[in-house]
Design an enzyme around this catalytic site. Structure first.
Site, PDB file in Angstrom:
ATOM      1  N   ARG A 244       3.425   2.730 -12.182  1.00  0.00           N
ATOM      2  CA  ARG A 244       2.815   4.029 -11.881  1.00  0.00           C
ATOM      3  C   ARG A 244       1.419   3.834 -12.409  1.00  0.00           C
ATOM      4  O   ARG A 244       1.225   3.105 -13.516  1.00  0.00           O
ATOM      5  CB  ARG A 244       3.523   5.165 -12.665  1.00  0.00           C
ATOM      6  CG  ARG A 244       4.552   5.779 -11.898  1.00  0.00           C
ATOM      7  CD  ARG A 244       4.308   6.704 -10.710  1.00  0.00           C
ATOM      8  NE  ARG A 244       5.175   7.426 -10.078  1.00  0.00           N
ATOM      9  CZ  ARG A 244       5.602   6.964  -8.808  1.00  0.00           C
ATOM     10  NH1 ARG A 244       5.140   5.809  -8.115  1.00  0.00           N
ATOM     11  NH2 ARG A 244       6.425   7.605  -8.159  1.00  0.00           N
ATOM     12  N   GLU A 273      -5.912   6.868  -8.764  1.00  0.00           N
ATOM     13  CA  GLU A 273      -5.442   7.210  -7.451  1.00  0.00           C
ATOM     14  C   GLU A 273      -5.440   8.460  -6.645  1.00  0.00           C
ATOM     15  O   GLU A 273      -5.105   9.640  -7.337  1.00  0.00           O
ATOM     16  CB  GLU A 273      -3.845   6.717  -7.468  1.00  0.00           C
ATOM     17  CG  GLU A 273      -3.333   6.157  -6.236  1.00  0.00           C
ATOM     18  CD  GLU A 273      -1.959   5.329  -6.588  1.00  0.00           C
ATOM     19  OE1 GLU A 273      -0.947   5.894  -5.674  1.00  0.00           O
ATOM     20  OE2 GLU A 273      -1.796   4.462  -7.418  1.00  0.00           O
ATOM     21  N   HIS A 291      -0.746   0.659  -3.410  1.00  0.00           N
ATOM     22  CA  HIS A 291       0.351   1.591  -3.712  1.00  0.00           C
ATOM     23  C   HIS A 291       1.515   1.061  -2.622  1.00  0.00           C
ATOM     24  O   HIS A 291       2.121   2.226  -1.998  1.00  0.00           O
ATOM     25  CB  HIS A 291       0.096   3.025  -4.022  1.00  0.00           C
ATOM     26  CG  HIS A 291       1.240   3.619  -4.638  1.00  0.00           C
ATOM     27  ND1 HIS A 291       0.853   4.716  -5.540  1.00  0.00           N
ATOM     28  CD2 HIS A 291       2.666   3.310  -4.696  1.00  0.00           C
ATOM     29  CE1 HIS A 291       2.410   5.213  -6.073  1.00  0.00           C
ATOM     30  NE2 HIS A 291       3.362   4.168  -5.625  1.00  0.00           N
TER      31      HIS A 291
END
Length: 317
Positions: A244, A273, A291
């Site tokens: 993450r 992000e 990602h």
């Protein structure tokens, strides 16, 4: 009953749901229109990946919504507790993408130890004019075999990483706040296998011994790796984050790369992000992916069928 798969779903998932008597809608509905679409079309199940956010406003606006499903592991884009308090089932697919994420970790590791990210940038530019110069620049590769990999977070994905590392002949150490040990089964093609028991260690010991560190923790408050943690690590450590954004302090990471404390980093997730910092994107010693940890055809297949099974189990029994 209708299912809105707003961030897409695999063909196998659609097939399984239709076989179970559901109508599957794969129209991509804009975030601000989701609640309205659910109510207008009498949708019972909303499936998302990471793009669509399911917050209090949608949960409050859609009394007939029965299930909220997340294709994948982390559910930080869903107000899970609030949804459950309001009588909604919230489901995810924690087992389906472990191998995909673990393989991406090793893609970044191999890239880092053999300079592939930089070589792939420079060969098209200079390969015909500066071949020998590039050959020299990328000559000091290192092997993964025999090195120690430190895995922070030893759930399903961490254990999948351990299995691959053992297959490569690496030493494995792991740290996990909630898990004391795990048995890793490494399978071979002819039915043979080995079992390796790994007992988790304190984070300080992991920092001291690991040649490479990979994170497999959920989103959380504060950094798991910041300036102090980087200082405890071995010199020339490689760091991978396919977990993450926000679990590594990116400013401290860049400083550590600049001072040669960290040899390379591999990042699939980012603090800012979907707009990562330009210093991260341009750094010659960071291997980058957008990602895509769970984005394999096999994982998406497993995610689709696993969601379908859970939905049918909840609404048809």
């Amino acid at each position: 009953m209708k299912v809105l798969a707003n961030d897409g779903i695999s063909k196998s998932g659609i097939k399984a749901l239709e076989k179970g008597g559901f109508e599957v809608i794969t129209t991509k509905v804009a975030q601000e229109q989701v609640a309205n679409f659910i109510n207008t079309n009498d949708v019972s199940v909303l499936l998302v990946r990471s793009a669509t956010k399911v917050r209090k406003d949608i949960i409050d606006s859609c009394p007939n919504l029965k299930i909220i499903g997340r294709g994948g592991v982390g559910m930080d884009n869903i107000d899970v507790d609030y949804a459950r308090e309001n009588g909604k089932h919230v489901i995810n697919t924690p087992a389906s993408s472990s191998e995909s994420v673990a393989e991406l970790v090793f893609a970044h590791l191999f890239t880092g130890v053999r300079f592939l990210h930089d070589s792939n940038r420079n060969m098209p530019l200079e390969g015909d004019t500066n071949f020998d110069g590039l050959k020299k620049a990328y000559a000091n590769g290192i092997e993964l075999r025999g090195k120690t990999i430190g895995i922070i977070g030893f759930g399903r994905i961490g254990q999948a990483v351990a299995k691959m590392a053992l297959g490569l002949g690496m030493k494995v150490i792991a740290a996990d706040k909630f898990l004391g040990k795990a048995e890793i089964k490494v399978d071979f093609y002819n039915g043979q296998f080995i079992n390796v028991e790994i007992i988790t260690e304190p984070m300080e010991d992991l920092f001291k011994h690991a040649d490479f560190i990979t994170l497999h923790v959920p989103a959380q408050e504060g950094y798991v790796i910041g300036k102090d943690e980087l200082a405890q690590m071995k010199d020339n450590v490689g760091i991978i984050n396919c977990a993450r954004g926000g679990v590594i302090d990116e400013v401290a990471l860049i400083e550590a790369l600049e001072s040669d404390k960290v040899l390379f980093a591999g990042l699939d997730v980012f603090e800012k992000e979907p707009n990562p910092e330009i210093q991260i994107l341009m750094h010659p010693r960071i291997s980058l992916t957008p990602h895509i940890g769970a984005a394999t055809l096999e994982a998406q297949d497993r995610i689709g069928t696993e969601l379908a099974e859970q939905i049918i189990g909840i609404l048809k029994h």
